[in-house]
Design a protein around this motif. Sequence first.
Motif, short mmCIF file in Angstrom:
data_model
loop_
_atom_site.label_atom_id
_atom_site.label_comp_id
_atom_site.label_asym_id
_atom_site.label_seq_id
_atom_site.Cartn_x
_atom_site.Cartn_y
_atom_site.Cartn_z
N THR A 17 -0.26 3.15 6.75
CA THR A 17 -1.44 4.01 6.60
C THR A 17 -2.24 3.62 5.37
OG1 THR A 17 -0.26 5.82 7.70
CG2 THR A 17 -2.20 6.41 6.39
N ALA A 18 -1.58 3.45 4.24
CA ALA A 18 -2.27 3.06 3.01
C ALA A 18 -2.90 1.68 3.15
CB ALA A 18 -1.30 3.09 1.83
N ALA A 19 -2.18 0.74 3.76
CA ALA A 19 -2.70 -0.61 3.93
C ALA A 19 -3.92 -0.61 4.86
CB ALA A 19 -1.61 -1.53 4.47
N ILE A 115 3.70 -11.84 -0.91
CA ILE A 115 3.12 -10.78 -1.72
C ILE A 115 4.16 -9.69 -1.91
CG2 ILE A 115 1.29 -9.05 -1.86
CD1 ILE A 115 -0.30 -10.84 0.13
N THR A 116 4.31 -9.23 -3.14
CA THR A 116 5.22 -8.13 -3.42
C THR A 116 4.45 -6.82 -3.35
OG1 THR A 116 6.50 -9.58 -4.87
CG2 THR A 116 6.89 -7.24 -5.08
N LYS A 117 5.02 -5.85 -2.63
CA LYS A 117 4.39 -4.53 -2.50
C LYS A 117 4.29 -3.88 -3.87
CE LYS A 117 5.99 -3.43 2.16
NZ LYS A 117 6.86 -2.56 2.93
N PRO A 118 3.32 -3.01 -4.03
CA PRO A 118 2.36 -2.53 -3.04
C PRO A 118 1.20 -3.52 -2.86
CG PRO A 118 1.92 -1.46 -5.12
CD PRO A 118 3.14 -2.32 -5.32
N GLN A 122 -6.60 -6.53 -5.41
CA GLN A 122 -6.55 -7.90 -5.92
C GLN A 122 -5.87 -8.84 -4.92
OE1 GLN A 122 -5.65 -5.15 -7.76
NE2 GLN A 122 -7.47 -5.12 -9.05
N ASP A 123 -4.82 -8.35 -4.26
CA ASP A 123 -4.16 -9.16 -3.23
C ASP A 123 -5.16 -9.50 -2.12
OD1 ASP A 123 -1.59 -9.09 -4.45
OD2 ASP A 123 -1.16 -7.16 -3.48
N LEU A 124 -5.88 -8.50 -1.65
CA LEU A 124 -6.84 -8.72 -0.57
C LEU A 124 -8.00 -9.60 -1.02
CD1 LEU A 124 -6.87 -5.31 1.30
CD2 LEU A 124 -5.83 -7.45 2.02
N ASP A 125 -8.41 -9.47 -2.28
CA ASP A 125 -9.46 -10.34 -2.81
C ASP A 125 -9.02 -11.81 -2.73
OD1 ASP A 125 -11.18 -8.25 -3.36
OD2 ASP A 125 -10.68 -8.18 -5.49
#
Length: 132
Positions: A17-19, A115-118, A122-125
Amino acid sequence: MEANRVFLVDDDLIFRTAATVLVGKELPTYKAHHFENGLEAYTKLMDLADTPEELPKLMLLDINMPVMNGWELLEELRSAPSQIRDLVQIHILTSSISPEDMNLSETYEFINGYITKPLTKQDLDKLKAGLP
């Protein structure tokens, strides 16, 4: 035809949901599709294999899930049609910081990242640069 799919493969509803919200905000031309385990995602990938334009552009894959975990899915993808490996950016997205998991991920030449959660903006960038 629905373009620009993101597959979120994770058994955690709160994470999915958050993602989904974050993907919607940061990748507005992409639509998130949820899968609770690797088998569900693998089945859908195989259904789409003959229509490469409908394959997801990005898959965020958890490691620890019931039914078929992330490693089992990756093993199945080794022998899946090559367009899946060639056209889908696969990033492991997990809470595991285990060096063994990170090293194992490097044995799959078609994985694009770990990728380490959460999942963060920045990850999506960083992922945006490699997406069409």
